[in-house]
Design an enzyme around this catalytic site. Structure first.
Site, mmCIF file in Angstrom:
data_model
loop_
_atom_site.group_PDB
_atom_site.id
_atom_site.type_symbol
_atom_site.label_atom_id
_atom_site.label_comp_id
_atom_site.label_asym_id
_atom_site.label_seq_id
_atom_site.Cartn_x
_atom_site.Cartn_y
_atom_site.Cartn_z
ATOM 1 N N HIS A 367 51.328 35.161 53.771
ATOM 2 C CA HIS A 367 52.156 34.815 52.609
ATOM 3 C C HIS A 367 52.779 33.441 52.737
ATOM 4 C CE1 HIS A 367 52.507 39.305 53.106
ATOM 5 N NE2 HIS A 367 51.539 39.049 52.269
ATOM 6 N N ASN A 632 37.879 36.219 47.187
ATOM 7 C CA ASN A 632 38.417 36.426 48.545
ATOM 8 C C ASN A 632 38.153 37.863 48.985
ATOM 9 O OD1 ASN A 632 39.497 33.894 48.149
ATOM 10 N ND2 ASN A 632 41.541 34.657 47.667
ATOM 11 N N CYS A 680 38.718 33.396 40.543
ATOM 12 C CA CYS A 680 40.020 32.877 40.983
ATOM 13 C C CYS A 680 40.241 32.975 42.489
ATOM 14 C CB CYS A 680 41.147 33.572 40.235
ATOM 15 S SG CYS A 680 41.103 35.370 40.394
HETATM 16 C C1 PEP Z 1 40.899 37.359 45.513
HETATM 17 O O1 PEP Z 1 40.821 38.419 46.146
HETATM 18 O O2 PEP Z 1 39.984 36.510 45.471
HETATM 19 C C2 PEP Z 1 42.110 37.031 44.746
HETATM 20 C C3 PEP Z 1 42.146 36.025 43.930
HETATM 21 O O3 PEP Z 1 43.207 37.779 44.955
HETATM 22 P P1 PEP Z 1 44.111 37.737 46.260
HETATM 23 O O4 PEP Z 1 43.684 36.539 47.081
HETATM 24 O O5 PEP Z 1 45.514 37.615 45.796
HETATM 25 O O6 PEP Z 1 43.794 39.032 46.905
#
Ligand code: PEP
Ligand code: MG
Length: 753
Positions: A367, A632, A680
């Protein structure tokens, strides 16, 4: 004849008097050894100090031949003195001369002395010298005597460090501290920063070493330990860990040591020899550090690290404040260094003065890493051993492109980096010039570039970056930095502020994605074997609908008269999407029933991050107003590779043909169902990866604000149709990654990556 209990205190008092005398350093040293010899009823007391070449030089002696002073040198590891220096531990021998390591030096005349006791002179865990006593007779030195000599050695170390005893090159650690050092770590937030070191947890410099009133010092120490254990217990009970940047395991270890009799009795013994409370803590800490530096077993080393940290905290409590450096005077160009830190703690610092952040622990998905990226400061983690090697005020360079930290850099390194910073600034200026230029490829494809955000201070980035909107608003970040669950009104206020700042630009709010590695300090969940695969995100929302509904209600209220986009994380199948939608619809009905203003338009989307969804796209997509790939998580699950585990981080590449094929399948399905698609995850913010995404057919991506410029420059120089032709060949290849091939493509076609 062993020394009496009062003798060490008397010795310390006399040492203090010697220190106060206006004499040369050598004259004072000579007096010091005489004092120790007589106090310990020894015929000999000698003091050896480490030189730059690591040899140990006899600096003062009572009892040995005075001619040997500054003439006797022992190489590292040579003789009993060398052995003690090497091991960093006290050693005694009833008949030293029969020991195999004994090194006879005729110039010293020591052949008549049999028993020998030596202790290391430690500073920062490193041996900077050795203090010895010798007796003619074969005898055993008692624990009290060993303790007393160690305490004396510590006082001598502090006197040397403060320049009060010896003025020369000695002090291995001190000498090393002037040298440049380079550490490698893992980049958690890109950038290059030049500045000066500030320790997040300030170190206390103990200036008053010798107690005037031992009873008083004992009470002070007991009180400070009570205060410290109270603080730790309180934090553990409240579960207020993330806010304070604590790992539960570290705090549990602290609690264990704070209540540990061994640690406490070592402190008591040190106090009894006549030290102040601070000096006693420092003494025990020195020994711990010496053991820590020699420890090979990583687990044991980690535990020693905990005691070291605990001692530092205790020193801060004794000094009257356990606060961090955030409250102090920061230099304009602060390079903050910490073992670990929580996101809220980083936010306590004055952003204007922060240039870089270096952590010894923590991964790029932590974080604090997310906050560092949001603040736009250069940051690296996993820089092991940094805290041992830096002093506050040291010049430092954080190279979060190469994942390096340079401490006390040479002028050549500084000038190389100054060039790099200038180059980056020029590049940033070029990106800034592109701010209002739409991202259109050479073959005319408009690509929507959005930012990922999650905190209110992210909002100015929307204008600064020239992004088209907020493609991912991680609502959980606001929850993570709070100390209690944000109430409906609070949430409404925040969401409204975000929509106001965005104006006409779309904002995609992701519903709470907690669980896994995202912990809410005030929300207890059971410990899970595999938290990433556990009770998190939409699973938690559906099991605890009250939390989810409150958030949806706040979003609906905040968005009245405007478009509201709600995105659901970790959707694994059709049923989860429909269940969440039903809950949202119910809130809309309530809104209507109370005749409250509604959003102009409500769009509900699904994140594609659970691989099972790849096989249900034709059923899920028709039910979604939009979709966004969370690469991710999708990659971590596709490759069964924990995104937070540095050991496996390099085992797969998002530019693996299998990963690209999965992404292409999603692009085709979204096109079939005419559902707007975004991506994203972190890969969207890297120009080469973003190039591949656009080649695969993505026309909307979302990234950290600092990436918008570089990615836009790439888009403007790319022919997406031409790349797709090349990608089709690459998708069929069997290599682990097509990174190199894509780099060559970019170089050949002049794509800016
Ligand atoms: C992801 O998993 O790619 C994502 C954008 O969400 P987070 O990184 O917050 O899990
Ligand atoms: Mg995710």
């Amino acid at each position: 004849m062993p020394i009496s209990v009062g003798a060490p205190r008397l010795l310390l008092r006399r040492l203090r008097e010697v220190m106060a005398e206006r004499e040369s350093a050598q004259a004072r040293l000579d007096k010091v050894v005489v004092l120790i010899a007589s106090n310990m009823v020894a015929e000999v007391c000698s003091l050896y100090l480490r030189r730059r070449d690591s040899s140990l030089e006899l600096f003062a002696t009572e009892g040995l031949n005075p001619e040997a002073v500054h003439n006797t040198h022992l190489k590292a590891g040579e003789g009993l003195v060398g052995l003690i220096a090497e091991h960093g531990e006290p050693m005694q021998f009833a008949d030293a001369q029969v020991h195999p390591a004994f090194s006879y030096r005729p110039e010293t005349g020591e052949e008549v002395y049999h028993s020998f006791l030596g202790v290391p002179i430690l500073r920062g865990g490193h041996t900077i010298g050795v203090l010895t006593v010798q007796n003619r007779t074969q005898r055993h030195y008692s624990d009290e005597e060993v303790e007393a000599l160690q305490t004396t050695a510590m006082v001598i170390a502090e006197m040397i460090a403060s320049g009060g005893l010896v003025v020369s090159e000695e002090g291995g650690q001190e000498a090393r501290r002037e040298q440049s050092a380079r550490f490698t770590g893992v980049t958690i937030s890109e950038g290059v920063a030049l500045g000066h070191v500030v320790l997040h947890e300030p170190r206390i410099v103990v200036t008053k070493l010798i107690a005037e009133d031992v009873e008083l010092e004992r009470r002070r120490l007991a009180q400070a330990i009570d205060e410290l254990t109270g603080m730790i217990d309180g934090m553990l009970e409240r579960g207020d860990l993330q806010r304070a940047g604590e790992h539960r395991e570290v705090l549990e270890a602290f609690r264990m040591f704070a209540h540990d009799r061994g640690w406490r009795s070592r402190l008591d013994e040190a106090l009894l020899t006549g030290l102040t409370a601070e000096a006693a803590v420092q003494r025990v800490r020195n020994d711990t550090r010496a053991r820590m530096l020699r420890q090979i077993d990583p687990y044991a080393r980690e535990r020693l690290h905990d005691i070291d940290d605990l001692s530092n905290r205790l020193l801060r409590v004794l000094a009257g404040g356990a606060g961090t450096a955030a409250a102090g005077n920061l230099p304009q160009d602060t390079i903050l260094i910490a073992r670990t830190m929580g996101p809220a703690e980083l936010l306590d610092y004055d952003r204007q003065r922060l240039r870089g952040l270096v952590l010894e622990e923590g991964g790029s998905a932590s974080h604090v890493a997310i906050v560092a990226r949001a603040l736009g400061i250069a940051a690296i983690s996993q820089a092991k051993g940094v805290l041992d090697a830096v002093e506050p005020g040291d010049a430092a360079i954080v190279d979060a492109e190469g994942g390096e930290l340079h401490v006390r850099p040479t002028p050549e390194v500084v000038s190389a980096y100054a060039d790099k910073v200038r180059f980056r600034a020029r590049r940033q200026a070029q990106y800034a010039a592109l701010r209002n230029v739409p991202a259109v490829t050479l073959d005319g494809a408009r690509v929507s570039l959005n930012i990922n955000a999650g905190l209110v201070f992210d909002l100015p980035h929307l204008d600064q970056s020239g992004a088209d909107g907020i493609g991912l608003f991680r609502t959980e970040l606001q929850f993570m930095i709070a100390s209690t669950f944000p109430r409906l009104e609070q949430q409404t206020r925040i969401y409204k502020a975000i929509l106001d700042a965005a104006g006409e630009r779309p904002v995609t709010f992701r519903s709470l994605d907690v669980g896994g590695d995202k912990v809410l300090p005030y929300f207890r969940v059971n410990k899970e074997e595999n938290p990433a695969l556990g009770w998190r995100a939409i699973r938690m929302a559906l099991d605890r609908p009250a939390l989810f509904r409150t958030q949806v209600r706040a979003l609906l209220r905040a968005a009245h008269g405007r478009e509201l986009r709600i995105m659901l994380p970790m959707i694994g199948d059709v049923a989860e999407l429909t269940a969440a939608r039903t809950l949202i619809d119910r809130e809309v009905t309530i809104l209507k029933r109370h005749a409250r203003p509604e959003p102009k338009k409500l769009l509900v989307g699904a994140m594609i991050e659970v691989p099972a969804l790849l096989y249900q796209l034709d059923r899920v997509l028709p039910l979604a107003d939009f979709a966004s790939v969370g690469s991710n998580d999708l990659m971590q699950f596709l490759f069964a590779t924990d995104r937070g585990n540095m050991l496996v981080a390099d085992r797969f590449d998002a530019l693996n043909p299998a990963a690209l094929l999965a992404l292409r399948v999603i692009v085709e399905a979204a096109a079939r169902h005419n559902v707007p698609l975004n991506l994203c995850g972190e890969m969207a913010g890297k120009p080469l990866e973003a190039m591949a995404l656009i080649g695969l057919g993505f026309r909307s991506i979302s990234m950290a604000p600092a990436s918008v410029g570089p990615v836009k420059a790439m888009v403007l120089s790319l022919d997406a149709t031409d790349l797709w032709v090349r990608l089709q060949e690459l998708l069929a290849c069997t290599s682990t990654s097509v990174r190199e091939e894509l780099k060559s493509y970019a170089a050949e076609k002049g794509v800016q990556i």
